[in-house]
Design a protein around this motif. Structure first.
Motif, PDB file in Angstrom:
ATOM      1  N   SER A  85       0.844  -1.198   0.000  1.00 54.42           N
ATOM      2  CA  SER A  85       0.000   0.000   0.000  1.00 54.42           C
ATOM      3  C   SER A  85       0.875   1.243   0.000  1.00 54.42           C
ATOM      4  O   SER A  85       1.503   1.575   1.000  1.00 54.42           O
ATOM      5  N   ALA A  86       0.934   1.921  -1.137  1.00 55.27           N
ATOM      6  CA  ALA A  86       1.671   3.176  -1.219  1.00 55.27           C
ATOM      7  C   ALA A  86       0.890   4.262  -0.496  1.00 55.27           C
ATOM      8  O   ALA A  86      -0.316   4.144  -0.247  1.00 55.27           O
ATOM      9  N   THR A  87       1.580   5.345  -0.168  1.00 56.12           N
ATOM     10  CA  THR A  87       0.927   6.455   0.520  1.00 56.12           C
ATOM     11  C   THR A  87      -0.237   6.985  -0.298  1.00 56.12           C
ATOM     12  O   THR A  87      -1.266   7.381   0.253  1.00 56.12           O
ATOM     13  N   SER A  88      -0.098   6.978  -1.626  1.00 56.34           N
ATOM     14  CA  SER A  88      -1.169   7.476  -2.484  1.00 56.34           C
ATOM     15  C   SER A  88      -2.422   6.614  -2.378  1.00 56.34           C
ATOM     16  O   SER A  88      -3.543   7.120  -2.459  1.00 56.34           O
ATOM     17  N   VAL A  89      -2.233   5.293  -2.177  1.00 53.68           N
ATOM     18  CA  VAL A  89      -3.380   4.397  -2.022  1.00 53.68           C
ATOM     19  C   VAL A  89      -4.096   4.683  -0.710  1.00 53.68           C
ATOM     20  O   VAL A  89      -5.329   4.746  -0.647  1.00 53.68           O
ATOM     21  N   VAL A  90      -3.312   4.863   0.358  1.00 53.76           N
ATOM     22  CA  VAL A  90      -3.894   5.197   1.651  1.00 53.76           C
ATOM     23  C   VAL A  90      -4.665   6.512   1.552  1.00 53.76           C
ATOM     24  O   VAL A  90      -5.796   6.625   2.045  1.00 53.76           O
ATOM     25  N   ALA A  91      -4.070   7.508   0.908  1.00 52.85           N
ATOM     26  CA  ALA A  91      -4.731   8.810   0.757  1.00 52.85           C
ATOM     27  C   ALA A  91      -6.031   8.679  -0.015  1.00 52.85           C
ATOM     28  O   ALA A  91      -7.033   9.321   0.311  1.00 52.85           O
ATOM     29  N   GLY A  92      -6.039   7.825  -1.036  1.00 56.60           N
ATOM     30  CA  GLY A  92      -7.258   7.642  -1.821  1.00 56.60           C
ATOM     31  C   GLY A  92      -8.387   7.051  -1.001  1.00 56.60           C
ATOM     32  O   GLY A  92      -9.546   7.469  -1.129  1.00 56.60           O
ATOM     33  N   ARG A  93      -8.065   6.079  -0.152  1.00 55.54           N
ATOM     34  CA  ARG A  93      -9.095   5.465   0.692  1.00 55.54           C
ATOM     35  C   ARG A  93      -9.636   6.467   1.713  1.00 55.54           C
ATOM     36  O   ARG A  93     -10.843   6.527   1.967  1.00 55.54           O
ATOM     37  N   ILE A  94      -8.735   7.247   2.299  1.00 58.83           N
ATOM     38  CA  ILE A  94      -9.164   8.240   3.289  1.00 58.83           C
ATOM     39  C   ILE A  94     -10.005   9.307   2.632  1.00 58.83           C
ATOM     40  O   ILE A  94     -11.037   9.740   3.175  1.00 58.83           O
ATOM     41  N   ARG A  95      -9.607   9.754   1.451  1.00 61.21           N
ATOM     42  CA  ARG A  95     -10.384  10.763   0.724  1.00 61.21           C
ATOM     43  C   ARG A  95     -11.796  10.259   0.450  1.00 61.21           C
ATOM     44  O   ARG A  95     -12.781  10.985   0.618  1.00 61.21           O
ATOM     45  N   GLU A  96     -11.883   9.012   0.030  1.00 59.81           N
ATOM     46  CA  GLU A  96     -13.202   8.432  -0.264  1.00 59.81           C
ATOM     47  C   GLU A  96     -14.095   8.429   0.969  1.00 59.81           C
ATOM     48  O   GLU A  96     -15.286   8.758   0.889  1.00 59.81           O
ATOM     49  N   MET A  97     -13.530   8.077   2.112  1.00 64.63           N
ATOM     50  CA  MET A  97     -14.316   8.047   3.341  1.00 64.63           C
ATOM     51  C   MET A  97     -14.729   9.444   3.781  1.00 64.63           C
ATOM     52  O   MET A  97     -15.846   9.665   4.243  1.00 64.63           O
ATOM     53  N   LEU A  98     -13.840  10.405   3.619  1.00 69.62           N
ATOM     54  CA  LEU A  98     -14.152  11.775   4.039  1.00 69.62           C
ATOM     55  C   LEU A  98     -15.261  12.387   3.196  1.00 69.62           C
ATOM     56  O   LEU A  98     -16.051  13.202   3.685  1.00 69.62           O
ATOM     57  N   LEU A  99     -15.342  11.989   1.932  1.00 65.87           N
ATOM     58  CA  LEU A  99     -16.308  12.592   1.029  1.00 65.87           C
ATOM     59  C   LEU A  99     -17.633  11.849   0.984  1.00 65.87           C
ATOM     60  O   LEU A  99     -18.571  12.292   0.319  1.00 65.87           O
ATOM     61  N   ARG A 100     -17.725  10.717   1.690  1.00 64.86           N
ATOM     62  CA  ARG A 100     -18.995  10.011   1.726  1.00 64.86           C
ATOM     63  C   ARG A 100     -19.982  10.766   2.601  1.00 64.86           C
ATOM     64  O   ARG A 100     -19.638  11.278   3.665  1.00 64.86           O
ATOM     65  N   SER A 101     -21.210  10.794   2.159  1.00 63.52           N
ATOM     66  CA  SER A 101     -22.243  11.475   2.943  1.00 63.52           C
ATOM     67  C   SER A 101     -23.030  10.506   3.820  1.00 63.52           C
ATOM     68  O   SER A 101     -23.635  10.905   4.808  1.00 63.52           O
ATOM     69  N   SER A 102     -23.003   9.202   3.463  1.00 66.16           N
ATOM     70  CA  SER A 102     -23.791   8.231   4.215  1.00 66.16           C
ATOM     71  C   SER A 102     -23.068   7.836   5.496  1.00 66.16           C
ATOM     72  O   SER A 102     -21.847   7.682   5.524  1.00 66.16           O
ATOM     73  N   ALA A 103     -23.848   7.675   6.538  1.00 67.04           N
ATOM     74  CA  ALA A 103     -23.378   7.154   7.825  1.00 67.04           C
ATOM     75  C   ALA A 103     -22.277   8.001   8.451  1.00 67.04           C
ATOM     76  O   ALA A 103     -21.549   7.532   9.321  1.00 67.04           O
ATOM     77  N   ASN A 104     -22.173   9.246   8.022  1.00 65.52           N
ATOM     78  CA  ASN A 104     -21.168  10.145   8.602  1.00 65.52           C
ATOM     79  C   ASN A 104     -19.785   9.508   8.639  1.00 65.52           C
ATOM     80  O   ASN A 104     -19.077   9.559   9.650  1.00 65.52           O
ATOM     81  N   GLU A 105     -19.390   8.912   7.520  1.00 60.70           N
ATOM     82  CA  GLU A 105     -18.110   8.212   7.466  1.00 60.70           C
ATOM     83  C   GLU A 105     -16.945   9.126   7.827  1.00 60.70           C
ATOM     84  O   GLU A 105     -16.042   8.749   8.567  1.00 60.70           O
TER      85      GLU A 105
END
Length: 404
Positions: free
Chosen positions: A193-213
């Motif tokens: 897992s490169a840092t860019s992959v970790v950042a992508g997963r975190i970005r996805e969670m931050l931008l989700r509107s459901s369940a206050n991810e």
């Protein structure tokens, strides 16, 4: 839900070994956490790799394995007969859609030798199929589907699993097991897992509107005491002309407006952020999460907290499981948690013999007089699975280097 995994002739596991996740106190339930200990290069990662191979064979062998390329297995290499003549074995007992299943197969370098799938609705064995080479059989419950099964059997190549092929054509009967491998089994691969992959997963969670991810993620980061006040995921402006998304920025308490990119965060922070998406996904959906070397870059108290999330019914109401390998002996004692963190039926050891063969065995094989001394007894060698470090030899090696 995983009840057991059996593997043989895979990497350092020359003989069959079984990881059993059934509770010693109640043989009808499974443990939510299983921790595997062992010295470096003892075979802990190879055990998990066997499960990874099984997952890939189920989900990819029909669609991605080359027809005449054989089976891409990794047999035990230190015995000549194991490389060619001895089959590799992979078997799981799982619960999917509320029903127990047993699925397994044996392979050599060229083809699938055996494969079988049984279910146990209402505690009665139901044979969905059995395969020996090119010969197939099925139980009476499959009588109405035998014509369709025969067509799919004819399309199944010798180096392909029948389950990999049939699940795509007859989803109602075979999909629960295939879906378990495809969706319910999560094998974290932290070394890739490169840092860019970790950042992508975190970005996805931050931008989700459901369940206050995003809110939940930030609270878990703040609770880990990294000093982070907020995490922002800037979006790409339409007229910016940039191709890549702007990096995540981390605002720290007392930083007076100074923010840092993910690359400048500590290794522990990045490790925590890397694990959180998969941990939350497993807890939310009742999946099986497998993590190799969970304690890498994490403080023992953080590792213990992750384990407790799976141990607690308050945070694990859907029956998720965590299987981990670790060197952190503090998890065995009472320092991180006064009442202890892991039960004896949740602790396993891997030890490698002089000929390179790994053996898996549980702590329940031993009867320690004092449960509170497990950490000390493990480090003292009472259970094996520790490195045999020759300090005098290390000293001599250093001296020789100085004299050269």
């Amino acid at each position: 839900m995983l009840r057991s995994f059996r593997v043989g002739n895979h990497r350092s596991f020359a003989d069959e070994n079984e990881l059993l996740l059934m509770s010693a106190a109640d043989d009808r339930s499974v443990v939510p956490v299983a921790a595997v200990y062992g010295a470096n290069a003892s075979g802990k990662s190879n055990l998990l790799d066997g499960l990874r191979f099984m997952q890939r064979a189920v989900t990819q062998s029909f669609s991605q394995w080359e027809p005449f390329a054989g089976v891409p297995r990794s047999p035990f290499s230190f015995r000549t007969n194991h490389v060619v003549a001895v089959p590799s074995t992979y078997v799981v007992e799982i619960v999917a859609d509320g029903i127990p299943w047993t699925y397994g197969f044996t392979v050599d370098n060229e083809r699938v030798l055996e494969e079988w799938l049984f279910s146990y609705p209402e505690k009665r064995k139901r044979v969905l199929f059995q395969r020996t080479g090119d010969e197939y059989s099925s139980g009476s419950a499959m009588a109405e589907n035998r014509a369709q099964l025969k067509v799919i059997q004819g399309l199944t190549r010798p180096n392909t699993l029948f389950l990999s092929a049939v699940a795509q054509a007859m989803p109602e009967m075979f999909q629960p097991v295939h879906r378990w491998f495809r969706e319910s089994l999560i094998l974290a691969d932290r070394r890739r897992s490169a840092t860019s992959v970790v950042a992508g997963r975190i970005r996805e969670m931050l931008l989700r509107s459901s369940a206050n991810e995003g809110v939940r993620l930030l609270e878990l980061v703040q609770a880990a005491d990294f000093g982070i006040a907020s995490i922002e995921a800037p979006e790409l402006l339409p007229d910016s002309g940039a191709r890549a998304l702007p990096p995540l920025v981390f605002d720290h308490y007392g930083s007076e407006g100074v923010v840092l990119p993910l690359e400048q965060e500590s290794a522990g922070t990045i490790a925590w952020l890397e694990l959180l998406p998969e941990v939350l996904d497993a807890l939310d959906r009742g999946r099986v999460l497998v993590i190799d070397e969970i304690d890498t870059s994490l403080h023992p108290l953080l590792t213990a907290s992750l384990i407790e999330l799976f141990q607690s019914e308050d945070t694990n109401s859907r029956g998720a499981q965590l299987i981990l390998t670790t060197h952190d002996s503090s998890l065995l004692g009472t320092v991180v948690r006064p009442d202890g963190l892991l039960n004896r039926d949740q602790v396993w050891f891997v030890e490698k013999d002089a000929d390179g063969t790994s053996t898996l065995y549980p702590l329940t094989d031993y009867k320690p007089r004092n449960e509170h001394n497990l950490e000390r007894r493990y480090l003292g060698g009472s259970f094996g699975a520790i490195p045999k470090v020759d300090f005098l030899r290390l000293v001599e090696a250093v001296r020789h280097a100085d004299q050269a």
